[in-house]
Write an enzyme that holds these catalytic residues in place. Structure first.
Site, PDB file in Angstrom:
ATOM      1  CE1 TYR A 245      21.218  27.498   1.502  1.00  0.00           C
ATOM      2  CE2 TYR A 245      22.830  26.994  -0.213  1.00  0.00           C
ATOM      3  CZ  TYR A 245      21.772  27.757   0.255  1.00  0.00           C
ATOM      4  OH  TYR A 245      21.268  28.771  -0.508  1.00  0.00           O
TER       5      TYR A 245
ATOM      6  NE  ARG B 102      17.756  31.371  -7.800  1.00  0.00           N
ATOM      7  CZ  ARG B 102      18.208  32.331  -6.995  1.00  0.00           C
ATOM      8  NH1 ARG B 102      17.795  33.573  -7.136  1.00  0.00           N
ATOM      9  NH2 ARG B 102      19.046  32.051  -6.040  1.00  0.00           N
TER      10      ARG B 102
ATOM     11  NE  ARG C 105       7.958  24.835  -7.313  1.00  0.00           N
ATOM     12  CZ  ARG C 105       7.404  24.431  -6.191  1.00  0.00           C
ATOM     13  NH1 ARG C 105       6.573  23.421  -6.183  1.00  0.00           N
ATOM     14  NH2 ARG C 105       7.661  25.036  -5.049  1.00  0.00           N
TER      15      ARG C 105
ATOM     16  NE  ARG D 241      10.350  31.817  -6.214  1.00  0.00           N
ATOM     17  CZ  ARG D 241      10.772  32.260  -5.030  1.00  0.00           C
ATOM     18  NH1 ARG D 241       9.945  32.293  -4.002  1.00  0.00           N
ATOM     19  NH2 ARG D 241      12.008  32.665  -4.865  1.00  0.00           N
TER      20      ARG D 241
ATOM     21  CG  ASP E 146      17.507  23.457  -4.711  1.00  0.00           C
ATOM     22  OD1 ASP E 146      18.285  23.209  -3.763  1.00  0.00           O
ATOM     23  OD2 ASP E 146      16.979  24.572  -4.869  1.00  0.00           O
TER      24      ASP E 146
END
Length: 367
Positions: A164, A37, A50, A41, A86
């Site tokens: 998921y 990552r 973004r 963010r 992703d």
């Protein structure tokens, strides 16, 4: 520098191959380092890029993926880039709808509930048609990197994606997905096989597009015990490595190093060492010396600083990195965190981590 599409040929010459050398077990002057990552963010420029975009729309824009992948490299002397994408693009390719819900994370509008729901999935996936946008992002980014560092491609592993698809999002217990393993073992294997086949084509396509290494994320391994892992995760992890390599050979594509990262799977380290991957990624709950003892000397290790260590003062980060390097040894080793960076982390502390790896490993190598 993310000018639009270029062909996956005539890539710039690689200037820093330290990461690839370590992955292959060759000697390196310093220990290479990258962060899971790292495009994320915690960077204000990431949040700015973004801001106006839907998350998966961003994933589908090669230009934006390229920009986000390059951002951390403008700030830090990282030894590898990992394409911004992703793991849930694979369930999307199978025809499932996934949306990013603010404050909640990725959410499937219609998760798999019954075995019959498997019939709703695409049984044959043309990865170029469904995931070509990832391939375009990889080609574009590889050109835009200008040979600075290698580019890593990735995918989620079958069990993690299955969990998921059944849970419909994150879960603390994975009870719905695990209940399938106990109640519907045959259907579970059907789904896992379908996922594995798509993942194999997807990873080969990433190499064809320009990826120079591949990481498989089995992020939910910790929800399985040794037996379930042995039955429902490991066979597919092994098969993916083997099939990707044989397809790369068939298509005369480069045989790139492959990394398996199975989070919280301490119980499976010996098996993972023999699963066909050049590198085994470790989370922060494993002692480096124990991992080395179980995995042996023929596989490169990657990891495993607790991401929360980056909340510590910079000097403390340096001490922790030094200890980590002394425990792993500076060779056949790629420094990383034991999981991804968190959004509230200070970029300067990420820089301190990267610089400490370079400085301490160079020092250890000299002496």
């Amino acid at each position: 520098s993310c000018f639009l599409l270029r062909s996956p040929k005539g890539f710039p010459k690689l200037k820093n191959d330290t990461f690839l050398r370590a992955a292959r077990g060759e000697e390196t002057e310093h220990t290479p380092v990258w962060c899971m990552r790292q495009a994320g963010r915690y960077l204000p420029e990431f949040r700015e890029t973004r801001a106006s975009q839907d998350f998966f729309a961003t994933c589908r824009s090669p230009k934006l993926c390229c920009e986000l992948t390059l951002q951390p490299l403008r700030r830090f002397p990282l030894d590898a880039a990992i394409i911004f994408s992703d793991i849930l693009v694979v369930p999307q390719a199978l025809g499932m709808e996934v949306v990013m819900v603010p404050g909640k994370g990725p959410t499937f509008t219609e998760p798999l509930k019954e075995v019959e729901d498997l019939l709703k999935l695409r049984q044959k996936v043309d990865v170029t048609a469904e995931l070509g946008y990832v391939f375009q992002a990889i080609t574009l980014t590889r050109h835009s990197l200008e040979g600075k560092v290698p580019l890593i491609g990735f995918s989620g592993a079958p069990w993690t994606l299955m969990s998921y698809m059944i849970e419909g999002g994150g879960s603390t217990t994975m009870a719905k997905a695990k209940s399938w393993l106990y109640r519907h073992p045959e259907a579970s294997h059907r789904l896992l096989r379908l996922l594995a086949d798509v993942i194999i084509d997807y990873l080969v396509g990433q190499v064809a597009a320009g990826a120079q290494a591949l990481q498989l994320f089995e992020s939910h391994a910790g929800h399985l015990g040794p037996e379930l892992f042995q039955d429902f995760a490991l066979p597919y992890i092994r098969d993916i490595a083997q099939a990707v390599k044989s397809k790369l050979k068939e298509e005369a594509l480069p045989l790139v190093p492959m990394i398996i990262f199975a989070k919280d799977a301490h119980y499976a380290l010996r098996d993972l060492a023999h699963a066909g991957y050049e590198v085994v990624g470790l989370d922060w709950t494993i002692r480096p010396q124990e991992a080395r003892a179980q995995i042996g000397k023929d596989v490169t290790l990657q990891g495993n600083l607790d991401p929360c260590a980056l909340y510590a003062p910079k000097e403390k980060i340096g001490e922790l990195v030094k200890k980590m390097l002394e425990s792993f040894g500076t060779q056949r080793y790629i420094a990383n965190l034991g999981h991804g960076l968190y959004p509230d982390m200070n970029p300067e502390h990420v820089g301190a981590f990267v610089e400490a790896v370079h400085a301490h490993s160079r020092h250890i190598n000299k002496h």
